[in-house]
Design a protein around this motif. Structure first.
Motif, mmCIF file in Angstrom:
data_model
loop_
_atom_site.group_PDB
_atom_site.id
_atom_site.type_symbol
_atom_site.label_atom_id
_atom_site.label_comp_id
_atom_site.label_asym_id
_atom_site.label_seq_id
_atom_site.Cartn_x
_atom_site.Cartn_y
_atom_site.Cartn_z
ATOM 1 N N ARG A 163 70.834 -30.982 -21.515
ATOM 2 C CA ARG A 163 69.541 -30.300 -21.570
ATOM 3 C C ARG A 163 68.440 -31.272 -21.190
ATOM 4 O O ARG A 163 68.490 -32.454 -21.515
ATOM 5 C CB ARG A 163 69.280 -29.763 -22.986
ATOM 6 N N ARG A 164 67.391 -30.772 -20.570
ATOM 7 C CA ARG A 164 66.300 -31.658 -20.198
ATOM 8 C C ARG A 164 65.153 -31.618 -21.208
ATOM 9 O O ARG A 164 64.397 -32.579 -21.329
ATOM 10 C CB ARG A 164 65.763 -31.267 -18.809
ATOM 11 N N SER A 165 65.020 -30.507 -21.949
ATOM 12 C CA SER A 165 63.862 -30.395 -22.850
ATOM 13 C C SER A 165 64.116 -29.335 -23.902
ATOM 14 O O SER A 165 64.978 -28.464 -23.768
ATOM 15 C CB SER A 165 62.593 -30.054 -22.061
ATOM 16 N N LEU A 166 63.323 -29.419 -24.964
ATOM 17 C CA LEU A 166 63.283 -28.417 -26.017
ATOM 18 C C LEU A 166 61.923 -28.541 -26.695
ATOM 19 O O LEU A 166 61.105 -29.363 -26.312
ATOM 20 C CB LEU A 166 64.444 -28.582 -26.996
ATOM 21 N N TRP A 167 61.665 -27.698 -27.691
ATOM 22 C CA TRP A 167 60.388 -27.852 -28.390
ATOM 23 C C TRP A 167 60.627 -28.235 -29.845
ATOM 24 O O TRP A 167 61.666 -27.909 -30.429
ATOM 25 C CB TRP A 167 59.504 -26.606 -28.288
ATOM 26 N N VAL A 168 59.631 -28.929 -30.411
ATOM 27 C CA VAL A 168 59.690 -29.364 -31.801
ATOM 28 C C VAL A 168 58.343 -29.047 -32.459
ATOM 29 O O VAL A 168 57.335 -28.796 -31.786
ATOM 30 C CB VAL A 168 59.995 -30.868 -31.934
ATOM 31 N N GLN A 169 58.366 -29.070 -33.763
ATOM 32 C CA GLN A 169 57.149 -28.812 -34.549
ATOM 33 C C GLN A 169 56.426 -30.127 -34.817
ATOM 34 O O GLN A 169 57.031 -31.124 -35.213
ATOM 35 C CB GLN A 169 57.515 -28.155 -35.879
ATOM 36 N N GLU A 170 55.096 -30.096 -34.603
ATOM 37 C CA GLU A 170 54.233 -31.198 -35.022
ATOM 38 C C GLU A 170 53.178 -30.627 -35.949
ATOM 39 O O GLU A 170 52.310 -29.863 -35.510
ATOM 40 C CB GLU A 170 53.570 -31.888 -33.821
ATOM 41 N N ALA A 171 53.261 -30.934 -37.224
ATOM 42 C CA ALA A 171 52.343 -30.383 -38.223
ATOM 43 C C ALA A 171 51.057 -31.192 -38.233
ATOM 44 O O ALA A 171 51.077 -32.422 -38.358
ATOM 45 C CB ALA A 171 52.987 -30.400 -39.600
ATOM 46 N N HIS A 172 49.941 -30.483 -38.097
ATOM 47 C CA HIS A 172 48.633 -31.121 -38.122
ATOM 48 C C HIS A 172 47.851 -30.556 -39.289
ATOM 49 O O HIS A 172 47.461 -29.384 -39.277
ATOM 50 C CB HIS A 172 47.887 -30.877 -36.810
ATOM 51 N N ALA A 173 47.614 -31.365 -40.311
ATOM 52 C CA ALA A 173 46.836 -30.934 -41.469
ATOM 53 C C ALA A 173 45.356 -31.168 -41.179
ATOM 54 O O ALA A 173 44.930 -32.310 -40.982
ATOM 55 C CB ALA A 173 47.264 -31.706 -42.714
ATOM 56 N N ALA A 174 44.583 -30.080 -41.143
ATOM 57 C CA ALA A 174 43.153 -30.198 -40.842
ATOM 58 C C ALA A 174 42.432 -30.857 -42.012
ATOM 59 O O ALA A 174 42.657 -30.517 -43.177
ATOM 60 C CB ALA A 174 42.574 -28.818 -40.567
ATOM 61 N N GLN A 175 41.544 -31.793 -41.683
ATOM 62 C CA GLN A 175 40.792 -32.500 -42.711
ATOM 63 C C GLN A 175 39.380 -31.951 -42.879
ATOM 64 O O GLN A 175 38.824 -32.000 -43.976
ATOM 65 C CB GLN A 175 40.715 -33.988 -42.353
ATOM 66 N N THR A 176 38.797 -31.466 -41.792
ATOM 67 C CA THR A 176 37.423 -30.971 -41.832
ATOM 68 C C THR A 176 37.345 -29.608 -41.149
ATOM 69 O O THR A 176 38.282 -29.176 -40.469
ATOM 70 C CB THR A 176 36.457 -31.938 -41.132
ATOM 71 N N GLU A 177 36.195 -28.975 -41.306
ATOM 72 C CA GLU A 177 36.017 -27.637 -40.751
ATOM 73 C C GLU A 177 36.204 -27.610 -39.239
ATOM 74 O O GLU A 177 36.815 -26.683 -38.692
ATOM 75 C CB GLU A 177 34.621 -27.113 -41.098
ATOM 76 N N GLN A 178 35.690 -28.616 -38.557
ATOM 77 C CA GLN A 178 35.796 -28.607 -37.101
ATOM 78 C C GLN A 178 37.221 -28.835 -36.627
ATOM 79 O O GLN A 178 37.594 -28.412 -35.520
ATOM 80 C CB GLN A 178 34.826 -29.624 -36.505
ATOM 81 N N ASP A 179 38.047 -29.480 -37.441
ATOM 82 C CA ASP A 179 39.479 -29.597 -37.114
ATOM 83 C C ASP A 179 40.143 -28.228 -37.038
ATOM 84 O O ASP A 179 41.148 -28.063 -36.337
ATOM 85 C CB ASP A 179 40.206 -30.428 -38.179
ATOM 86 N N ALA A 180 39.604 -27.270 -37.785
ATOM 87 C CA ALA A 180 40.263 -25.966 -37.925
ATOM 88 C C ALA A 180 39.540 -24.854 -37.171
ATOM 89 O O ALA A 180 39.792 -23.683 -37.424
ATOM 90 C CB ALA A 180 40.366 -25.599 -39.409
ATOM 91 N N ASN B 290 30.395 -29.876 -41.170
ATOM 92 C CA ASN B 290 31.772 -30.354 -41.008
ATOM 93 C C ASN B 290 32.359 -30.814 -42.342
ATOM 94 O O ASN B 290 32.870 -31.933 -42.487
ATOM 95 C CB ASN B 290 31.841 -31.485 -39.982
ATOM 96 N N ARG B 291 32.297 -29.921 -43.319
ATOM 97 C CA ARG B 291 32.754 -30.236 -44.674
ATOM 98 C C ARG B 291 34.263 -30.479 -44.727
ATOM 99 O O ARG B 291 35.018 -30.002 -43.878
ATOM 100 C CB ARG B 291 32.373 -29.086 -45.613
ATOM 101 N N SER B 292 34.674 -31.157 -45.757
ATOM 102 C CA SER B 292 36.100 -31.402 -45.962
ATOM 103 C C SER B 292 36.799 -30.104 -46.360
ATOM 104 O O SER B 292 36.288 -29.311 -47.152
ATOM 105 C CB SER B 292 36.304 -32.444 -47.057
ATOM 106 N N ILE B 293 37.994 -29.898 -45.780
ATOM 107 C CA ILE B 293 38.833 -28.770 -46.194
ATOM 108 C C ILE B 293 40.215 -29.271 -46.625
ATOM 109 O O ILE B 293 41.165 -28.493 -46.704
ATOM 110 C CB ILE B 293 38.970 -27.719 -45.083
ATOM 111 N N ALA B 294 40.321 -30.558 -46.894
ATOM 112 C CA ALA B 294 41.597 -31.133 -47.297
ATOM 113 C C ALA B 294 41.837 -30.850 -48.776
ATOM 114 O O ALA B 294 41.046 -31.267 -49.635
ATOM 115 C CB ALA B 294 41.604 -32.638 -47.039
ATOM 116 N N ASP B 295 42.919 -30.118 -49.075
ATOM 117 C CA ASP B 295 43.319 -29.836 -50.454
ATOM 118 C C ASP B 295 42.166 -29.220 -51.238
ATOM 119 O O ASP B 295 41.732 -29.724 -52.279
ATOM 120 C CB ASP B 295 43.820 -31.102 -51.139
ATOM 121 N N GLU B 296 41.654 -28.116 -50.707
ATOM 122 C CA GLU B 296 40.510 -27.410 -51.282
ATOM 123 C C GLU B 296 40.873 -25.943 -51.500
ATOM 124 O O GLU B 296 41.917 -25.462 -51.072
ATOM 125 C CB GLU B 296 39.307 -27.489 -50.326
#
Length: 665
Positions: free
Chosen positions: A505-522, A613-619
């Motif tokens: 096989r030449r390729s496949l897809w994988v998951q990359e989890a991105h935890a948003a830290q601030t409002e603009q991240d999300a 751009n408030r924090s949304i981490a663990d809120e």
């Protein structure tokens, strides 16, 4: 648990509506008597006189922690929010119904209150006496105004000197004589701009004469020459009654429980959504509150009579109540249970609006799950619980559904139907004969030769009738509390991974989890080329294999806006800039275009709140999902539109240890 069977006979047990009774829960809508109590308290405090009017009078919600801590038998905290108008001044008031006092009275500054019922007819008398308006009518062959229906509506705001600091309205008319559907009989191109505060006509704008269409645009049964024959009737029997329980506005169905509140501005608020895995386990929180937050409908025609039609529906037009009565056996099945609403008039007085919400079970014929093998073929029929309201704003109707499923998912749907707002034109149709063909469609030929075809900004629906291009955007406010209020937002990006050169096989897809830290991240958008899953994770609970429990927001069909960045039509409804926003919970942030979007300046609502751009981490998090659609009108939308559904799903993702629908019979 009751399990009603489905048969081909009819039971009317559940047809009656549940009236708006006295409150027995902190989140119940204001009762009829509570509205009167609020009015009496305002009067006794010297805040009410014969000239006072109300733009809103509704429940002021208790704090979230107070609601969570409240138990049956405790005193029920009750307060009313009032938007009070006295002459040119407007005040926001909170009335404490328990203490019997006005606990706050604050002048409203810098913004304008929503349109009141009386304003829809404001200054119309002066418009019909204005010489320029009369001349415009006469150009169109109208010399008798006896049968004209005219209304004053808030236009879009564009920051001009004429607009600043004024309460402006646009007055337009239709010729109602002999037609039930008067939306097809507008006096095209003639608009009066009025100042409601001064009671003056500022100017009359005439975009050019077009005939009032002489077409059959009625759609009721009496206008049909040959109604369709359908074999039937098709009916259901519930010999044990409905399969859900109601205690006031609290609903329990199988593993689900939640609270419903009719709301004059947004139609319905669904609160305290819990899921109980078995009778001997504690309920698990999924969502504290979900509701439609705003509707935005901009039209795509540059003519004066059309370009300012940028309607922020829920925020501008709550006076008459967004939700209208549902029709038994047509909008909802015969076995549905109904809930009434309490709305308030311009004088603040309560009135009962019947059957604004229906609740019913349905079996669609789809399985909840299945698998076939010779040794073990198996399948389970699914059943849903549907909670429906019908919003009506002028010509448009929107069916708003919350669908609870046995597998732990919740689907939110909006179905657009009703009538198109149409533009009259001198051109007869899209047929464009050569000039030598004679006068059959001469106006269309003239327009084409001038370089602007009559249907440049819409499509012909009938003779001299064009459906104008427009958009619909719906913002949903989703206060998810996944196994508690402390949550984390994660975007699971699915990315391509290249494999070593020697791998088959030449390729496949994988998951990359991105935890948003601030409002603009999300601040995220749907991108099929860069797929991602949007999830809200618990910070305190894991499933059996060690993953945080979560719910996924899975979008359905959707659209991006096509505005340029400096267009006022975009800037006043900035929430449409993204399909997803995530904010930390704030009880004062409820409406995506701001609390008071009527004639509003740009940037209110979500763009203003998230600028810090408030924090949304663990809120404690709130998700705002924008559902958009472009409407290019078609012949099949005339004279009344088939329902077009859009929506999204809240889907359990590692919330359970196994398929929660395994136990279906």
């Amino acid at each position: 648990m009751r399990k009603p069977t489905l048969r081909l006979t009819l039971c009317l047990l559940a047809a009656a509506a549940i009236p708006a009774a006295a409150a027995d829960h902190p989140l119940d809508q204001l009762s009829y008597q509570e509205v009167w109590q609020a009015l009496e308290i305002l009067r006794d405090a010297g805040r009410l006189d014969s000239e006072t009017t109300f733009s809103q009078l509704t429940l002021s919600e208790p704090a979230k922690d107070v609601v969570r801590a409240w138990q049956e038998g405790d005193e029920i905290p009750r307060a009313a929010y009032a938007l009070v108008r006295q002459g040119e001044d407007t005040f926001e008031a909170t009335v404490d119904l328990n203490a019997g006092e006005v606990s706050s009275w604050t002048p409203l500054t810098g913004v304008q209150p929503n349109w009141s019922l009386g304003e829809f007819g404001a200054v119309v008398g002066k418009v019909l006496e204005h010489p320029e308006f009369i001349a415009g009518l006469e150009k169109r062959g109208i010399t008798d105004t006896s049968f004209l229906d005219c209304s004053t509506i808030p236009p879009g705001y564009f920051g001009t000197e004429e607009e600043k600091g004024r309460r402006l309205g646009h007055v337009r008319c239709s010729e109602a004589r002999g037609a039930r559907n008067t939306w097809a009989r507008q006096v095209e191109g003639l608009t009066a701009v009025v100042d409601l505060t001064a009671g003056e006509v500022l100017k009359v704008v005439d975009d050019g004469v077009a005939p009032i269409p002489d077409v059959d645009a009625d759609y009721d049964r009496t206008t049909l020459d040959h109604p369709r024959e359908i074999a039937g009737p098709f009916r259901l029997d519930l010999p044990e009654g409905v399969g859900f329980d109601m205690n006031g506005y609290q609903v329990s169905w199988q593993n689900w429980s939640f609270h419903l509140r009719p709301d004059q501005r947004t139609g319905l608020v669904v609160s305290l959504v819990d899921y109980r895995e078995s009778p001997d386990t504690n309920p698990r929180s999924v969502m504290y509150q979900g509701q439609l937050s705003e509707i935005y409908v901009p039209y795509m025609d540059p003519a004066f009579a059309w370009y300012a039609r940028n309607f922020i529906d829920a925020g501008e037009f709550p006076a008459g109540g967004l939700a209208k009565p549902l029709l038994r056996g047509r909008d909802c099945p015969e076995h549905a249970v109904y809930i009434d609403s309490i709305n308030t008039s311009a004088q603040g007085r309560p009135r009962t609006v019947p059957r604004t919400t229906c609740i019913y079970e349905r079996e669609t014929g789809d399985p909840s799950w299945r698998h076939y093998e010779d040794e073990q073929p198996d399948s389970r029929a699914s059943r849903d619980l549907v909670v429906r309201t019908a919003a009506v704003v002028g010509n448009y109707d929107y069916l708003l559904d919350w669908i609870f499923r046995q597998d732990g998912s919740i689907e939110a749907r909006v179905g657009a139907t009703g009538l198109l707002e149409v533009k009259a034109t001198s051109a007869v149709s899209a047929i464009r004969p050569a000039p030598a063909a004679g006068p059959v469609n001469a106006a269309a030929v003239d327009a084409l030769q001038a370089g602007t075809p009559a249907d440049a900004h819409g499509r012909f629906l009938d003779r001299n009738v064009i459906g104008v291009n427009h958009d619909h955007y719906f913002s949903y406010r989703l206060d998810l509390d996944v196994d508690g209020a402390d949550n984390r937002f994660v975007a699971d990006r699915l990315v391509t991974q290249e494999l070593p050169a020697d791998h088959p096989r030449r390729s496949l897809w994988v998951q990359e989890a991105h935890a948003a830290q601030t409002e603009q991240d999300a601040q995220l958008d749907i991108n099929l080329a860069k797929p991602a899953l949007w999830r809200v994770l618990s910070t305190s609970r894991q499933n059996a294999v060690g993953y945080p429990t979560s719910y996924q927001l899975m979008p359905g069909r959707n659209a991006n806006h096509l505005f340029v960045a400096d267009d006022y039509s975009l800037r006043r409804a900035g929430f449409i800039d993204h399909h997803l926003w995530v904010t930390p919970y704030d009880p004062d942030e409820r409406f995506a275009a701001g609390d008071h979007p009527t004639l509003s300046e740009p940037g209110m609502g979500l763009p203003a709140w998230t600028e810090a751009n408030r924090s949304i981490a663990d809120e404690d998090l709130v998700l705002w999902h924008t559902v958009g659609m472009h409407h290019l009108p078609r012949a099949e939308d005339w004279p009344v539109m088939p329902v077009m559904w859009h929506g999204f799903e809240l889907r359990p993702f590692d919330f359970f240890d196994r398929n929660p629908a395994l136990d279906l019979p």
